[in-house]
Every structure is written in C-alpha cells, then in structure tokens.
Motif scaffolding. Structure first.
Motif, PDB file in Angstrom:
ATOM      1  N   ILE A  84     -90.996  18.197  67.861  1.00  0.00           N
ATOM      2  CA  ILE A  84     -89.911  19.016  67.524  1.00  0.00           C
ATOM      3  C   ILE A  84     -89.940  20.407  68.257  1.00  0.00           C
ATOM      4  N   PRO A  85     -89.083  20.861  69.187  1.00  0.00           N
ATOM      5  CA  PRO A  85     -89.349  22.040  69.701  1.00  0.00           C
ATOM      6  C   PRO A  85     -89.105  23.147  69.011  1.00  0.00           C
ATOM      7  N   VAL A  86     -90.032  24.144  69.253  1.00  0.00           N
ATOM      8  CA  VAL A  86     -90.518  25.533  68.523  1.00  0.00           C
ATOM      9  C   VAL A  86     -90.212  26.602  69.367  1.00  0.00           C
ATOM     10  N   LYS A  87     -89.694  27.551  68.786  1.00  0.00           N
ATOM     11  CA  LYS A  87     -89.548  28.895  69.310  1.00  0.00           C
ATOM     12  C   LYS A  87     -89.896  29.759  68.375  1.00  0.00           C
ATOM     13  N   ILE A  88     -90.509  31.134  68.860  1.00  0.00           N
ATOM     14  CA  ILE A  88     -90.956  32.051  68.102  1.00  0.00           C
ATOM     15  C   ILE A  88     -90.215  33.179  68.449  1.00  0.00           C
ATOM     16  N   ASP A  89     -89.252  33.764  67.460  1.00  0.00           N
ATOM     17  CA  ASP A  89     -88.578  34.993  67.695  1.00  0.00           C
ATOM     18  C   ASP A  89     -88.639  36.246  66.932  1.00  0.00           C
ATOM     19  N   GLY A  90     -89.489  37.198  67.211  1.00  0.00           N
ATOM     20  CA  GLY A  90     -89.631  38.532  66.520  1.00  0.00           C
ATOM     21  C   GLY A  90     -90.577  37.816  65.167  1.00  0.00           C
ATOM     22  N   GLY A  91     -91.678  37.160  65.797  1.00  0.00           N
ATOM     23  CA  GLY A  91     -92.780  36.810  64.733  1.00  0.00           C
ATOM     24  C   GLY A  91     -92.285  35.698  63.759  1.00  0.00           C
ATOM     25  N   ARG A  92     -90.892  35.179  63.892  1.00  0.00           N
ATOM     26  CA  ARG A  92     -90.407  34.054  63.058  1.00  0.00           C
ATOM     27  C   ARG A  92     -90.363  32.929  63.860  1.00  0.00           C
ATOM     28  N   ILE A  93     -90.680  31.837  63.209  1.00  0.00           N
ATOM     29  CA  ILE A  93     -90.633  30.309  63.700  1.00  0.00           C
ATOM     30  C   ILE A  93     -89.225  29.875  63.678  1.00  0.00           C
TER      31      ILE A  93
END
Lengths: 105, 818
Positions: A84-93
């Motif tokens: 499952i692709p994951v992205k971290i944005d501003g410390g959130r998953i």
C-alpha cells in the motif's frame, strides 16, 4: 491514519479494513514508513507482528522474510503481498485509499 | 537611451544575493537592481551562525557581501524594510514603510521560517529559534546570564545550537522526538555514535522526548515532557525544522505547494516573477541546504540572462558543523529493494561508514568519525559512476579503491601487506609475528591464538589471520573454522560476542554492533534477539530490554497461533491449581470467546483463540484471580512438572510436588537461551518424566538424583546424570547453578541438550559438582539476576504499559454509496 510517532521504531501497527484485508504499517530504523497487507504470502501470518530490520520484516510464523518495499518474499522463498503506498505529510501518515480498499469485495 | 529593466529581489539572504551575483557574472549591465531585506544588515552567511554562536567566528567573518559590493555594482539595498505586498497587475512591490517600487522582473528569495511547535508556553520570554543574527544575540545574552538551556530538536540545526551553547558554558539538554539523532541524515548506528559523543561532551540527550509544555511565570523556567519529566531551563531553543516562507507569494496568488512552484528556470506561475532558494518547490522537492541553492541560482541566471540551462533538482549532502565530531551524509541511505549495504565499523577509531549501492551505483553514504572520503562518495553518487570494478574496496575509501592494490581476493591484499603491518590491534601482533607462528607449526586458528595471541582477544582480526594461514600454508590450510557465526551480519561466533560483551563492557545493541563490526545497519531477525538476550544475561538489572528485538511471542507475552490469534497460559505452580483459579480460567475462556482450553504437556492450562487486542483484559482478569504469566511463550523457564509424591502416592519417597513448587518459585521469569523445563518425580517410576527435561530430579529414599540435558523434542534425548544430593536445599542450589551456567555459556537458541553434548558432562560436573566455590558463585549470580526478573509481565501490560501494541492505529472503511 495518524502521526508517525504513534508507530514504534522498528515496529508496526495494524489498520483493519472493513470488509477487506487488514493492513500492517511498519516503521524502519531510519524513520521510513511502509504498509503491506497484513498477511504473509506463505500461510497468512500477521506480518505486523514480525521483527523489522532494514527494509524487511520477518514473518512471526515461519520466518519468511518479506520486503517492505515490494512485498516480495526474499531469499529462496517465492510469493508476494500487496504493497500500500504511503506518504508522510507534516508528520502524519497518509496511505493510498484505492490500494487499501483493493481487497474489499 | 532607454532605461534598463528593473530587477527587484525580495530577500537579502544567501539565495537572493547569490542569484544577483550569478546574474552580474553573466551580464553586469543588463538590469537595474534593488534588493529588499527584512534584516537591517548586509548579506551574511547564515550557515555560519553556528560557529558564530560557538564563538569560533565573528560577524565580520561571516559577511559574504559588504556594503562596498552593493555600491560597486550599483545595487540599491533596502534593508530593515521588508516588502509587504506585490501587485502583479501593475508590477509593483510595497515595503512596510510605504515605499513602492515597480519592477520588470521580480525574484522572490524569501527563504524559510523556523517552525514553532505550538505547545503551551512557546511564546514565553526566553524561547528563541535559531535562524538569524537576532536569535544568536538572544542566545548569547542568555548564555551570559548563565543557567540551563534546553534545545528542542536533535537535527542538524538543533545540535549545532546545543554545541554553541555548551561552548558558551551553559548546561544543555537536547530533546529529540525521534529515537535517534539526525534521523533524516543518519542511520540508527551513526545516530547512536553521535549521541554517545555528545553525551561524552557533557550534553544531556533525550531521545523519544515529546514536549508537553514550556512553563514559567512570564519567562521560561523549564520544559515538561509528555512522560512527566521536567527539565528546568532559562533558555529554550526551538530548532525543530523550517518551512518555506510563502506568505508574500500566497498573497500575490502565485501557484504554491509546499513552497512556491517554479519550473526548470525558476520561473513561478507568473512569467515575470522568479523564485529561488528555500522558499521554492521544484518538481516536488523543497530544499533546506545550501548546495541546491547554488545550483538554482546558476539556472536562474542562465534562464534570465544567457542561454537557458534548466535546473533538474539537486542531490544533497550534509556535514555537521560541530567541531571534533565528523558526520557526513549524502543521498538515500534508507536502503530498499535491490540496494546493497556495505558497512564498515572500526570501533577502536570510532569510525562507522555505510555506502549504499544499487545497480552498481552509489546512491547514498553515511560516514561517522572519518568523513575524509565524503566528497569522493558524493562525487560518485552525483556522477552515477559504475563502481562494479572498485566495489570490493569501495568502503575503504578513495586512496585504497583507486590505488589498484585492492583486488577481489582478500588473500592477495593480505599477502601484499608489509611484515610490520599490525594484524591484531588488541595484542599488538604484526603480520611477521603471525607468519612466524604459522611457519613455526601453528597451522590452525586456535594454535595461532595460543602461540602469538593474534585474534585471541576481541577477534575482529580473525578473518585476517585466516587469510594469513591460507597464504602461508597454501593447500595445507585446513580451511576456516566451522564454529557458526551469530548470523550473516557478523563474522563473530556466539562465544566471541558473549566474551566481548563482558570484557568490553558493551551495554547496548548498537554498541555491540559498532564494536564488533556488524556488517548490516540494524542487524536481522536472528542476531537482534540473540544480542538482546546476551546483554540481558550479562547485565542484569542494568540492560533495558529491547522490545523490538524480541520475537512476537515475547513481545506480546502470549503464543501466536497459525490463525494470528494468541494463546495464554497462566502459571500453575508445580502443576497445582484450585477452584478459584479454575473458575477464573473458565470465566476468561467464556468472556473472550476462547475456542479451546487444553491441558499442556507441562501440566498447565492453555487458553486458545484470544485476539491481540483482548490480551491485556485477559491478563487483567487472570491477575485478579492471583495468577501470573506462565511464560509459555518465552525462551525462559516454562514449567516444573511434578508427580504427587509422598503426600499421596504409595511409592513416593519425597514431597516432589512441594519441591516442584519451590523450584518453580525460584526459577520463574528467568530468560534463557531457549525454553527450559524442569520436572520432579517422587520415585524412580518417574511419573513426571524428569529424565527428558532440561533439569530433572528423581527423589529416592536417600535424597535427590539430579540429571541434566534431556529433551523430549524432535530429537529425543534422555538426561545425563549430574550427581546425587541429600537435601532439598542442595537440589535447589544445584538447579540454580546449572541454569546460570547454561544462561551464561550456551549459544542463543541452543537447548541444553546440544550444549551439554558440545561441552561435555565432564565440564558441567567440574563446574557444578566439583567446584563448590564456583557453584555458589553461579547460584548467587542467578539469584541476583532473578531479583530483577521476577515481575509479572502481564501485570504491567494489564496496567496499560505498551497499550498501543495491542490496538489498531485506525480503521479503514469503504465509502458508502448513497
């Protein structure tokens, strides 16, 4: 899904998917986050409970090593678990919604 | 003559001025230029603020362009008067003072703002960021006043601030939310070394430290962490990161993502406005380092003045500017598919190097302690050069890899060494001495060790000595030794590792990996549990168990089953239970939907089919009935099986049940190399099957027959007779001593049977039976260790410890279609 600091370093947590396959979300030593369907391709072991090392998780049931990057079994074993692709944005998953729901019938 | 087009630059920092320099270098006469700066200063080198704070440089040293530069180039500097608005329609900028200037081309170089964590108290007096000269001024004033400082943020900037403040005489505590320092630049191993080095300099480094609030009456008095810890401080420096300053651009309605969107020529969504530096987002990337900024400024000037030569993004490298601590990192070190890690650890020099290679190209490097080759690796990385020819020597650095002396054959490299080259650093043994020992008849590794001491201490030169044996003896060399190494991450044997942990006082997993030259960044599923056990055994009460290096059963304190549910076994001392306990087990089984309750081979009840999230509640209920964990999941003492003995049995000679209970109460909770079972039978009919247990007692009329090393597993093995003792107390003492010998000397995952066969019963008897003093020492070490181990892991979890381990992070639901 939540802040990265909710994930233990070198550990994992789970995300149940209503009507589909549970997802395991992993935290590596250097802080990267990966997600796989929480089912070893061998005998469906809960990968979230395995030991994480480098970008690999070792399944708790029979020690298959699964790549967190490709979901493929490493070494002599063969098999693959959906990534499952994951992205971290501003410390959130953030995780890929379509991929997360792919198993929902 | 027509007037030259007017170029306005917003931002008098490193990017803005560098862009102007690049433009001037291409065509000094093309524009009339004005630069607006918010700070009342000329252009200075912001990355030199750390040495400035540390007192290693003065402001004059860090000025890049002085007033003369502006004057000589006809640049109007408007400092201390920030631009507050851009009107794109009529192409003007307005400064705070009301001054309006029109432009033909506008460059935004507004940089970035330090990120402030919005915790309570973040606006108290004495809370500063680390971004400009004014911040340094505040910090220096605080340093003069003395006191303690807290730096929030263990990244590059935070550590540099901490370094400067401690050089200025403040007692500094660094709070870092992540488990290791500089996690974006360094891997775990290097981060750990860095922490050690900084602590060695007197700083307090708290990782995993989450700030709850900054407190004080009007002025900072301290910082409180979410875990309740309290750190008094009169100065708090927030250095947790930066975010692109896009305020002006946003107000002017330019396209913005994380930063101001620019194309390959640094042009924003408005063709007359360009942007450069930390405020921009190019191709999804935002940069906070200086090298990309130089690349951008070149492309910007090319596009604006000369031949367009597009910017394609930058690969970055980082160095820590803390004097005496050399840290370098470049590219991608996160590893992943198809990546190979080449790791070198040289503990005596405090050096750690890791180069990440993918498809025969360097993609990342982390260097600690010796950063001399950083630029070389960075160059290989940027040029994407094929390194397959020099791969074998890559990790040794440029001099070695390009010197031609290295070859794929390690023996050739050893053969090429000078006679006086040192082989064994621990014992100061040269190559000549090792060769002399070999030609003098020492044809095995052990013989060399005995003869000249090479490789006899830490063992890290074992490979070199074996190469010398091979080179010197040729075909006569019997080959490398067949003692297994801990795993593929190391060339050390279990025995080497255990000996080194004790001799060198190694007390943490990363420390063992560093000192013993581990070849992987964070080990594997084989070595981490082993190291965790060895440290736990070597330093009872001191070593903090590493949960993530434990197999799932030990992490969850329950047995994982094939369907992913767990089973739970409460302890029943000596196999004895009562109605209250049975009722509690029955209640738990019903309440949590257990699918089966089964009597185990060790006379305990196993409750099957418990969900991970229900485990804490199950344990709480069992605890409430007075039952503790049976450790049926652990490499630990599992059960003490008994028969009924003299109390009920017509053949029983002693109270085997009572002795079993006493034995279990002495030994429970003890971690071992593998699972460990004990049995006590009341007579030689052996109803408790004591002769296939790790430690067995057969009660006879005249006392207790003790035997060891039995195993009812895949390979059935009967025990070997150890000795006979007269009293219960002796039986207990010998049991404790035997367990401790096994704990201290067996390899991780060796059961007692293979260990006993390997070392031989003569050795065991010599240590336990014939050596009274030694036996007593073993026994007391065991009991000392037990004083820390006998707390119920269930109780802590039931009370809420590591609650998150049992809970889902979130639930995902499909969208409901109306």
């Amino acid at each position: 899904m939540g802040p990265v600091d909710q994930l233990p370093a070198l550990g994992a947590r789970t995300l149940p998917v209503r009507g589909g396959d549970e997802i395991a979300i992993f935290h590596t030593a250097n802080g990267d986050v990966y997600a796989l369907v929480n089912k070893c391709p061998h005998k469906a072991g809960p990968l979230s409970q395995g030991i994480v090392h480098d970008t690999t998780v070792t399944c708790p049931l029979h020690n298959w090593r699964i790549s967190l990057v490709t979901g493929k079994a490493l070494g002599a074993d063969e098999g693959c678990v959906p990534v499952i692709p994951v992205k971290i944005d501003g410390g959130r998953i953030l995780i890929g919604r379509a991929e997360a729901l792919a198993s929902v019938g | 003559m027509t007037e030259k087009p007017h170029l306005i630059v917003i931002g008098n920092g490193m990017a803005g001025c560098r862009a102007v320099e690049e433009i001037l270098a291409r065509d000094a006469g093309k524009f009339r230029i004005a630069i607006f700066g918010a700070e009342p200063r000329v252009n200075y080198n912001r990355i030199m603020l750390s040495p400035l704070l540390a007192g290693e440089k003065s402001f004059d040293d860090i000025v890049i362009n002085d007033q003369a530069w502006y004057d000589d180039n006809g640049i109007a500097l408007v400092s201390g008067d920030p631009v507050v608005a851009i009107d794109r329609k009529i192409q003007t900028v307005t400064a705070r003072s009301g001054r309006v200037e029109s432009y033909d081309k506008l460059i935004l170089a507004t940089g970035s703002d330090p990120f402030i964590i919005p915790v309570p108290g973040h606006d108290l007096q004495g809370v500063v960021t680390f971004r400009d000269m004014d911040d340094v001024g505040s910090m220096l004033r605080a340093a003069d006043a003395g006191g303690d400082a807290v730096v929030i943020g263990g990244g590059l900037l935070g550590l540099e601030a901490a370094h400067g403040l401690s050089l200025r005489g403040l007692k500094v505590t660094v709070l870092h939310i992540m488990p290791t320092l500089m996690e974006r630049q360094l891997d775990e191993a290097a981060g750990w070394l860095l922490k050690e080095a900084l602590e060695g300099r007197g700083q307090t480094i708290l990782t995993g430290a989450d700030t709850a609030e900054i407190y004080g009456q009007g002025k900072v008095e301290g910082v409180r962490l979410k875990d309740g810890r309290d750190i008094p401080a009169s100065l708090v420096v927030m250095a947790v990161g930066i975010r692109p300053n896009v305020k002006l651009a946003r107000a002017a309605d330019l396209a913005i993502g994380r930063g101001i969107h620019v194309d390959d020529h640094l042009v924003t969504s408005d063709a007359n406005i360009l942007a450069v530096g930390e405020c921009v987002e190019h191709n999804g990337s935002v940069y906070g380092l200086v090298a990309p900024l130089w690349d951008m400024c070149r492309s910007l000037a090319d596009g604006l003045v000369a031949t367009p030569n597009g910017y394609t993004g930058s690969v970055t490298s980082t160095k820590l500017k803390v004097s005496g601590i050399d840290v370098f990192s470049a590219g991608d070190f996160s590893g992943g598919e198809g990546c190979e890690d080449i790791v070198m650890r040289d503990a005596s020099r405090g050096v750690y190097k890791r180069v990440i290679v993918k498809d025969d190209r360097v993609i990342g490097a982390v260097l600690y302690g010796d950063t001399g080759d950083g630029n070389w690796y960075f160059d290989l990385l940027k040029r994407q050069e094929d390194v397959s020819d020099i791969r074998d020597a890559l990790i040794f650095g440029q001099a070695f890899a390009s010197g031609g002396g290295a070859s794929a054959n390690p023996n050739a490299a050893v053969a090429a060494m000078a006679d006086d080259a040192e082989i064994c650093g621990c014992n100061g043994v040269s190559k000549g001495k090792v060769v002399a020992a070999i030609t003098g008849g020492a044809v095995t590794l052990d013989a060399v060790r005995a003869g000249c001491k090479a490789s006899a201490s830490c063992g890290s030169c074992t490979g070199l000595v074996e190469s010398l044996l091979a080179v010197t003896l040729g075909d006569e060399f019997a080959g490398t030794r067949d003692v297994p190494t801990v795993c593929k991450c190391t060339s050390f044997t279990h025995e080497d590792v255990r000996r080194n942990i004790v001799e060198k006082g190694l007390k943490a997993i990363p420390q063992v990996m560093q000192e013993l030259h581990w070849t992987t960044p964070d080990g594997c599923a084989s070595c981490r549990p082993a190291l965790n056990y060895y440290l736990l055994c070597a330093w009872p009460g001191e070593f903090v168990d590493d949960n993530q290096s434990r197999f799932v059963n030990e992490r969850m304190h329950a047995n994982i089953q094939k369907d992913g549910t767990y089973s739970v076994v409460p302890r029943m001392w000596g196999g004895v239970t009562n109605p209250k306990e049975l009722r509690a087990i029955a209640d738990v089984a019903e309440k949590f939907g257990a699918r089966m309750v089964k009597v185990t081979g060790g006379q305990r009840l196993d409750i099957f089919g418990i969900k991970k999230e229900d485990l804490p509640a199950v344990w709480a209920d069992l605890n409430a009935a007075g039952m503790v964990s049976g450790h049926a999941y652990a490499k630990a003492l599992r059960t003490v099986k008994t028969c009924v003995g003299s109390e009920w049995c017509r053949f029983g000679t002693q109270d085997s049940t009572g002795l079993g209970i006493k034995t279990e109460q002495m030994t429970w909770g003890s971690f071992m190399p593998h699972k460990f079972k004990i049995a006590v039978s009341g007579c030689p009919r052996n109803c408790a099957e004591a002769t296939i247990k790790d430690f067995g007692v057969i009660c006879v009329d005249s006392g207790y027959e003790l035997s060891v090393g039995g195993n009812g597993g895949i390979k059935l093995r009967g025990t070997d007779f150890l000795c006979k003792v007269a009293t219960e107390q002796e039986a207990l003492d010998y049991c404790a001593a035997f367990i401790q010998l096994y704990r201290e000397e067996a390899r991780y995952l060796d059961r007692t049977a293979p260990w006993v066969e390997r070392v031989g019963m003569d050795y065991i008897k010599a240590r336990i039976v014939e050596d009274d003093v030694g036996r007593e020492a073993l026994r007391s070490r065991f009991l000392f260790s037990q004083s820390f181990m006998q707390d119920d892991p269930w109780a802590k979890r039931a009370a809420g410890e590591d609650e998150k381990l049992h809970q889902h992070m979130a639930e995902i639901r499909p969208l409901v279609m109306a």
